[in-house]
Design a protein around this motif. Structure first.
Motif, PDB file in Angstrom:
ATOM      1  N   GLN A   6       0.811  -1.203   0.000  1.00 61.35           N
ATOM      2  CA  GLN A   6       0.000   0.000   0.000  1.00 61.35           C
ATOM      3  C   GLN A   6       0.848   1.258   0.000  1.00 61.35           C
ATOM      4  OE1 GLN A   6      -2.109  -1.007   3.582  1.00 61.35           O
ATOM      5  NE2 GLN A   6      -3.978  -1.372   2.430  1.00 61.35           N
ATOM      6  N   ARG A 120      -9.903   6.812   3.392  1.00 61.61           N
ATOM      7  CA  ARG A 120      -9.341   5.644   4.081  1.00 61.61           C
ATOM      8  C   ARG A 120      -9.844   5.579   5.525  1.00 61.61           C
ATOM      9  NH1 ARG A 120      -4.698   3.684   1.337  1.00 61.61           N
ATOM     10  NH2 ARG A 120      -4.862   4.322  -0.839  1.00 61.61           N
ATOM     11  N   ARG A 123     -13.346   4.304   5.683  1.00 62.93           N
ATOM     12  CA  ARG A 123     -13.404   2.856   5.474  1.00 62.93           C
ATOM     13  C   ARG A 123     -13.161   2.106   6.781  1.00 62.93           C
ATOM     14  NH1 ARG A 123      -9.386   1.251   0.993  1.00 62.93           N
ATOM     15  NH2 ARG A 123     -10.691   2.809  -0.035  1.00 62.93           N
ATOM     16  N   VAL A 124     -12.191   2.574   7.560  1.00 56.65           N
ATOM     17  CA  VAL A 124     -11.898   1.953   8.853  1.00 56.65           C
ATOM     18  C   VAL A 124     -13.073   2.123   9.803  1.00 56.65           C
ATOM     19  CG1 VAL A 124     -10.420   2.095  10.908  1.00 56.65           C
ATOM     20  CG2 VAL A 124      -9.397   2.188   8.618  1.00 56.65           C
ATOM     21  N   MET A 127     -15.935  -0.196   9.042  1.00 60.59           N
ATOM     22  CA  MET A 127     -15.680  -1.574   9.471  1.00 60.59           C
ATOM     23  C   MET A 127     -16.038  -1.740  10.937  1.00 60.59           C
ATOM     24  SD  MET A 127     -12.097  -2.439   7.479  1.00 60.59           S
ATOM     25  CE  MET A 127     -12.070  -4.187   7.922  1.00 60.59           C
ATOM     26  N   ASP A 137      -7.911  -8.231   7.833  1.00 59.12           N
ATOM     27  CA  ASP A 137      -8.694  -7.264   7.056  1.00 59.12           C
ATOM     28  C   ASP A 137      -8.632  -5.882   7.688  1.00 59.12           C
ATOM     29  OD1 ASP A 137      -9.360  -9.367   5.426  1.00 59.12           O
ATOM     30  OD2 ASP A 137     -11.397  -9.607   6.209  1.00 59.12           O
ATOM     31  N   THR A 140      -5.244  -4.293   7.206  1.00 52.99           N
ATOM     32  CA  THR A 140      -5.092  -3.814   5.833  1.00 52.99           C
ATOM     33  C   THR A 140      -5.747  -2.448   5.662  1.00 52.99           C
ATOM     34  OG1 THR A 140      -5.066  -6.082   4.987  1.00 52.99           O
ATOM     35  CG2 THR A 140      -5.548  -4.335   3.417  1.00 52.99           C
ATOM     36  N   ALA A 141      -6.965  -2.308   6.176  1.00 54.61           N
ATOM     37  CA  ALA A 141      -7.664  -1.031   6.058  1.00 54.61           C
ATOM     38  C   ALA A 141      -6.949   0.063   6.844  1.00 54.61           C
ATOM     39  CB  ALA A 141      -9.100  -1.180   6.543  1.00 54.61           C
ATOM     40  N   GLY A 144      -4.001   1.260   5.160  1.00 59.65           N
ATOM     41  CA  GLY A 144      -4.315   2.177   4.076  1.00 59.65           C
ATOM     42  C   GLY A 144      -4.282   3.629   4.518  1.00 59.65           C
TER      43      GLY A 144
END
Length: 285
Positions: A6, A120, A123-124, A127, A137, A140-141, A144
């Motif tokens: 990333q 970004r 997105r976190v 989740m 997962d 990864t987020a 980012g």
């Protein structure tokens, strides 16, 4: 942990065959698939990878220079592994670099950078709003977010050096075998960090942005090395020197600080390889 893929792949350096083999072995050492004390048989590795024994021999020399393998006249190449202290050093260097990146973004913020980092962060947060996510997962987020900060810093030195740290096999192995973000509470804690970081950048508060990223990396280092110590039956290493008691860091000269970090990198890292994960050598015995 931050996924090396990333960071932006700033350094697509071509590796030699020995470097490629060394990275493949190094990954399994860091992941503890190849255990301390295990012999690495040159002939078996060469046959499995379809490489010459000369290339394998040079790869083992590279691993010896990295400190993860010991070469002895009696036993040949023997896995010595990565100490927890060395892993803590990797966190420390990476955290210092990312904190500097956050400082640059906050000082030279623009609408485009805020939008890309904000996406970004959103997105976190989404989740965690849905509940617990698999640790890989979530990592990864979250990675980012920090990757976006590094890219948006606009500083080529920081980008190159962060790639050098996070493309290394030891970091990839730690990232792909999560030891943190194992509960919804931890995931919510780091989602809150991502929001605080974004707000600090949006306010142009370089001190606060640097503080938040250092503290984030400190938490990550402490939890990962503590869990690895538990798995190994060892004492956790001293905390990585990243924590700050106050966000009032001061406006120090960037070039001097980068020079100190680069000196630390020289002591820790070989030249960066590509972000491609090498094949596992776990079955090479």
């Amino acid at each position: 942990m931050t996924d090396a893929k990333q960071i932006g792949l700033d350094r697509e350096a071509r590796r030699s065959v020995p470097e490629w083999i060394a990275d493949a072995i190094d990954y399994d050492i860091a992941a503890q698939t190849l255990v301390i004390g295990e012999r690495l048989v040159e002939k078996q590795i060469a046959e499995r990878l379809g490489a010459s024994r000369g290339s394998v021999r040079e790869a083992l020399r590279l691993l010896a220079s990295r400190g993860s393998v010991e070469l002895t006249p009696q036993r040949g190449a023997v896995v010595t592994g990565y100490s927890l202290d060395r892993m803590a050093d990797v966190f420390a260097v990476g955290g210092m670099l990312m904190a500097l990146a956050a400082r640059y973004v906050a000082r030279h913020r623009n609408a485009g950078s805020l939008q890309r980092i904000g996406e970004r962060v959103a997105r976190v947060e989404a989740m965690t709003a849905r509940g617990f996510s698999p640790p890989l997962d979530f990592a990864t987020a979250l990675g980012g977010v920090t990757a976006a900060v590094v890219v948006e810093s606009g500083n080529p030195v920081i980008r190159a050096e962060v790639s050098a740290v996070f493309n290394r096999s030891v970091w990839r192995a730690m990232w792909e075998h999560p030891c943190d973000h194992l509960t919804i509470e931890r995931q919510r804690e780091e989602a809150a960090f991502a929001r605080r970081l974004l707000e600090a950048i949006g306010d142009g508060d370089a001190d606060r942005a640097e503080f938040e990223l250092r503290q984030f990396q400190q938490r990550l280092a402490d939890r990962v090395t503590t869990e690895l110590a538990r798995q190994r039956g060892e004492r956790p290493p001293a905390s990585a020197p990243l924590g700050l008691d106050s966000p009032q860091i001061g406006d120090q000269e960037f070039d001097d600080r980068l020079a100190r970090i680069e000196a630390k990198l020289d002591a820790l890292c070989e030249p960066s390889a590509s972000a491609m994960r090498p094949p596992s050598l776990a079955k090479v015995r």
